[in-house]
Design a protein around this motif. Sequence first.
Motif, mmCIF file in Angstrom:
data_model
loop_
_atom_site.group_PDB
_atom_site.id
_atom_site.type_symbol
_atom_site.label_atom_id
_atom_site.label_comp_id
_atom_site.label_asym_id
_atom_site.label_seq_id
_atom_site.Cartn_x
_atom_site.Cartn_y
_atom_site.Cartn_z
ATOM 1 N N SER A 50 5.612 0.812 -8.324
ATOM 2 C CA SER A 50 4.649 1.292 -7.465
ATOM 3 C C SER A 50 4.153 0.489 -6.262
ATOM 4 O O SER A 50 3.797 -0.713 -6.506
ATOM 5 C CB SER A 50 3.545 1.756 -8.364
ATOM 6 O OG SER A 50 2.337 2.022 -7.489
ATOM 7 N N GLY A 51 4.223 0.979 -4.969
ATOM 8 C CA GLY A 51 3.509 0.097 -4.024
ATOM 9 C C GLY A 51 2.047 0.008 -4.208
ATOM 10 O O GLY A 51 1.398 -1.180 -3.925
ATOM 11 N N ALA A 52 1.344 1.104 -4.789
ATOM 12 C CA ALA A 52 -0.042 1.174 -4.967
ATOM 13 C C ALA A 52 -0.296 0.043 -5.932
ATOM 14 O O ALA A 52 -1.529 -0.731 -5.561
ATOM 15 C CB ALA A 52 -0.513 2.463 -5.470
ATOM 16 N N VAL A 53 0.350 -0.261 -6.838
ATOM 17 C CA VAL A 53 0.093 -1.114 -8.176
ATOM 18 C C VAL A 53 0.203 -2.403 -7.442
ATOM 19 O O VAL A 53 -0.504 -3.600 -7.757
ATOM 20 C CB VAL A 53 0.909 -0.699 -9.360
ATOM 21 C CG1 VAL A 53 0.988 -1.918 -10.250
ATOM 22 C CG2 VAL A 53 0.638 0.428 -9.868
ATOM 23 N N PRO A 61 -6.296 -2.322 -1.358
ATOM 24 C CA PRO A 61 -6.199 -1.210 -1.194
ATOM 25 C C PRO A 61 -4.676 -0.793 -0.943
ATOM 26 O O PRO A 61 -3.981 -1.515 -0.467
ATOM 27 C CB PRO A 61 -6.975 -0.476 -0.490
ATOM 28 C CG PRO A 61 -7.319 -1.356 0.488
ATOM 29 C CD PRO A 61 -7.203 -2.768 -0.072
ATOM 30 N N ASP A 62 -4.247 0.547 -1.228
ATOM 31 C CA ASP A 62 -2.763 0.757 -0.873
ATOM 32 C C ASP A 62 -2.666 1.306 0.582
ATOM 33 O O ASP A 62 -2.475 2.630 0.799
ATOM 34 C CB ASP A 62 -2.335 1.913 -1.718
ATOM 35 C CG ASP A 62 -0.832 2.546 -1.587
ATOM 36 O OD1 ASP A 62 -0.163 1.499 -1.067
ATOM 37 O OD2 ASP A 62 -0.512 3.565 -2.213
ATOM 38 N N VAL A 63 -2.871 0.383 1.704
ATOM 39 C CA VAL A 63 -2.975 0.998 3.219
ATOM 40 C C VAL A 63 -1.666 0.206 3.759
ATOM 41 O O VAL A 63 -1.871 0.164 5.132
ATOM 42 C CB VAL A 63 -4.368 0.640 3.333
ATOM 43 C CG1 VAL A 63 -5.144 1.642 3.010
ATOM 44 C CG2 VAL A 63 -4.608 -0.790 3.468
ATOM 45 N N VAL A 88 12.122 1.165 -6.527
ATOM 46 C CA VAL A 88 11.004 0.779 -5.781
ATOM 47 C C VAL A 88 10.275 1.605 -4.692
ATOM 48 O O VAL A 88 11.217 1.996 -3.917
ATOM 49 C CB VAL A 88 11.116 -0.837 -5.385
ATOM 50 C CG1 VAL A 88 12.199 -0.975 -4.304
ATOM 51 C CG2 VAL A 88 9.852 -1.551 -4.820
ATOM 52 N N ASP A 89 9.257 1.413 -4.612
ATOM 53 C CA ASP A 89 8.460 2.159 -3.380
ATOM 54 C C ASP A 89 8.352 1.291 -2.128
ATOM 55 O O ASP A 89 7.809 0.212 -2.203
ATOM 56 C CB ASP A 89 6.790 2.373 -3.940
ATOM 57 C CG ASP A 89 6.007 3.041 -3.006
ATOM 58 O OD1 ASP A 89 6.316 3.540 -1.782
ATOM 59 O OD2 ASP A 89 4.847 3.120 -3.370
ATOM 60 N N ALA A 90 9.271 1.847 -1.190
ATOM 61 C CA ALA A 90 9.251 0.949 0.103
ATOM 62 C C ALA A 90 8.240 1.350 1.106
ATOM 63 O O ALA A 90 8.276 0.861 2.360
ATOM 64 C CB ALA A 90 10.698 1.284 0.582
ATOM 65 N N ASP A 91 7.240 2.078 0.776
ATOM 66 C CA ASP A 91 6.101 2.554 1.580
ATOM 67 C C ASP A 91 6.993 2.948 2.683
ATOM 68 O O ASP A 91 7.849 4.030 2.647
ATOM 69 C CB ASP A 91 5.264 1.399 1.947
ATOM 70 C CG ASP A 91 4.068 0.900 0.809
ATOM 71 O OD1 ASP A 91 3.933 1.870 -0.141
ATOM 72 O OD2 ASP A 91 3.729 -0.199 0.688
ATOM 73 N N THR A 92 6.438 2.722 4.079
ATOM 74 C CA THR A 92 6.840 3.297 5.221
ATOM 75 C C THR A 92 8.473 2.413 5.859
ATOM 76 O O THR A 92 8.744 2.674 6.603
ATOM 77 C CB THR A 92 5.833 3.349 6.270
ATOM 78 O OG1 THR A 92 5.605 1.760 6.438
ATOM 79 C CG2 THR A 92 4.761 3.933 6.018
ATOM 80 N N PRO A 123 -2.255 2.441 9.316
ATOM 81 C CA PRO A 123 -2.447 2.175 7.794
ATOM 82 C C PRO A 123 -2.148 3.621 7.148
ATOM 83 O O PRO A 123 -2.720 4.615 7.255
ATOM 84 C CB PRO A 123 -4.118 1.912 7.869
ATOM 85 C CG PRO A 123 -4.675 2.607 8.975
ATOM 86 C CD PRO A 123 -3.594 2.576 10.145
ATOM 87 N N LYS A 124 -1.321 3.396 6.011
ATOM 88 C CA LYS A 124 -0.874 4.498 5.209
ATOM 89 C C LYS A 124 -1.961 4.572 4.215
ATOM 90 O O LYS A 124 -2.696 3.797 3.896
ATOM 91 C CB LYS A 124 0.672 4.190 4.691
ATOM 92 C CG LYS A 124 0.778 2.912 4.038
ATOM 93 C CD LYS A 124 1.797 2.990 2.731
ATOM 94 C CE LYS A 124 0.968 4.044 1.787
ATOM 95 N NZ LYS A 124 1.978 4.314 0.609
ATOM 96 N N ARG A 125 -1.766 5.589 3.338
ATOM 97 C CA ARG A 125 -2.570 5.770 2.203
ATOM 98 C C ARG A 125 -1.984 6.320 1.058
ATOM 99 O O ARG A 125 -0.667 7.035 1.192
ATOM 100 C CB ARG A 125 -3.954 6.687 2.606
ATOM 101 C CG ARG A 125 -3.697 8.298 3.167
ATOM 102 C CD ARG A 125 -5.027 8.639 3.543
ATOM 103 N NE ARG A 125 -5.610 7.679 4.726
ATOM 104 C CZ ARG A 125 -6.615 8.119 5.091
ATOM 105 N NH1 ARG A 125 -7.404 9.194 4.750
ATOM 106 N NH2 ARG A 125 -7.300 7.417 6.101
ATOM 107 N N ALA A 160 14.047 9.978 0.302
ATOM 108 C CA ALA A 160 13.154 10.117 1.315
ATOM 109 C C ALA A 160 11.909 10.811 0.884
ATOM 110 O O ALA A 160 12.018 11.672 -0.028
ATOM 111 C CB ALA A 160 13.716 10.997 2.412
ATOM 112 N N ARG A 161 10.683 10.171 1.056
ATOM 113 C CA ARG A 161 9.638 10.932 0.626
ATOM 114 C C ARG A 161 8.911 11.551 1.792
ATOM 115 O O ARG A 161 8.908 10.854 2.939
ATOM 116 C CB ARG A 161 8.535 9.844 -0.178
ATOM 117 C CG ARG A 161 7.242 10.323 -0.118
ATOM 118 C CD ARG A 161 6.314 9.394 -0.796
ATOM 119 N NE ARG A 161 4.886 9.267 -0.314
ATOM 120 C CZ ARG A 161 4.077 8.603 -0.885
ATOM 121 N NH1 ARG A 161 4.069 7.802 -1.836
ATOM 122 N NH2 ARG A 161 2.646 8.774 -0.653
ATOM 123 N N THR A 162 8.423 12.684 1.598
ATOM 124 C CA THR A 162 7.518 13.312 2.663
ATOM 125 C C THR A 162 6.245 13.577 2.165
ATOM 126 O O THR A 162 5.731 14.055 1.179
ATOM 127 C CB THR A 162 8.475 14.547 3.429
ATOM 128 O OG1 THR A 162 7.359 14.992 4.386
ATOM 129 C CG2 THR A 162 8.353 15.848 2.431
HETATM 130 MG MG LIG Z 1 3.071 4.233 -2.681
#
Ligand SMILES: [Mg+2]
Length: 303
Positions: A50-53, A61-63, A88-92, A123-125, A160-162
């Motif tokens: 997880s990217g957040a973790v 924070p996960d930004v 793995v979470d590649a975020d953006t 900044p993502k969230r 792809a995550r939307t």
């Molecule tokens: Mg994430």
Amino acid sequence: MLYAQKTPAQKRLELRKMLASGDIKQFPGAYTPLSARLIEEKKFDGVYISGAVLANELGFPDVGLTTLSEVAQRAGQIARVTNLPAIVDADTGFGEPMNVARTIQEFEEYGLAGCHIEDQFNPKRCGHLDNKNMVDLETATKRIRAAAEARRDSNFLIMARTDLRGISSLEETIDRIKALVDAGADAIFPEAMKDLSEFEAVCNAVDVPVLANMTEFGKSELFTKEQLAAVGINMIIYPVTLLRSSLGAMEGVLDTIASTGTQEGYVDKMLTRARLYDLVDYEAYNQFDTGIFNFEVPDRFTS
Ligand SMILES: [Mg+2]
Ligand SMILES: C[C@](O)(C(=O)O)[C@H](CC(=O)O)C(=O)O
């Protein structure tokens, strides 16, 4: 002993096979390399990173503050100790489409089996929060196309995550999902679906595997494996579950020490010394040096 026996190529192939089977697969979020071992021992299908973790563990924070190098390196440390495929979470994607291409090649080198790339901008969230910054469809599809073209192992999974559902209708979200599949996505992560029927609508709209994010305290209810399988979901992630659980335990033991002056009242909830040594395969290191494991682990609390 040491690292996993299976090579990254084997793990990627196994991931492809498990998704082709049509059966639903569970990917708990590995909180550290050792927790990936626990996930494997408990016979889950794969490991999620997880990217957040990763961000929270660094105290952020996960930004979108973590860098490609940090994420790739940590994800690689986790992936290499398990025979399970790790996603793995590649975020953006860590930048423009050209950066996304590099991200994929780094992840391949670090032994990952796949990743997801989302359509927010920094900044993502967390996908389960309101007021997300979203890129337009053209940018979103460019990222996926760049990712798909960059990989050298065709079994590396590009998901792809939307996040569009957070700011738009289900219909528009599904239109975007179809475009992401056309751009080369091997799987879809529809973030923050409001109920089971929305997951079902996404599954019916595309021919690729669909992931459900069962994160706690989010917008989606915590559905069971059976409920999600019944609507056509192929993969479930539990991204922050081990981090939240272990931090909850840490709070508990710290409170116990603070209030009673000793951790004694908490010891029966801990993983024992024997179990910990088991997870790191301590005994197997004797193959190299018989002097390594020539002691008895004390009986007390060993089971
Ligand atoms: Mg994430
Ligand atoms: C899946 C997720 O992208 C993650 O980084 O684990 C997060 C999880 C969370 O914050 O609960 C998400 O955006 O859903």
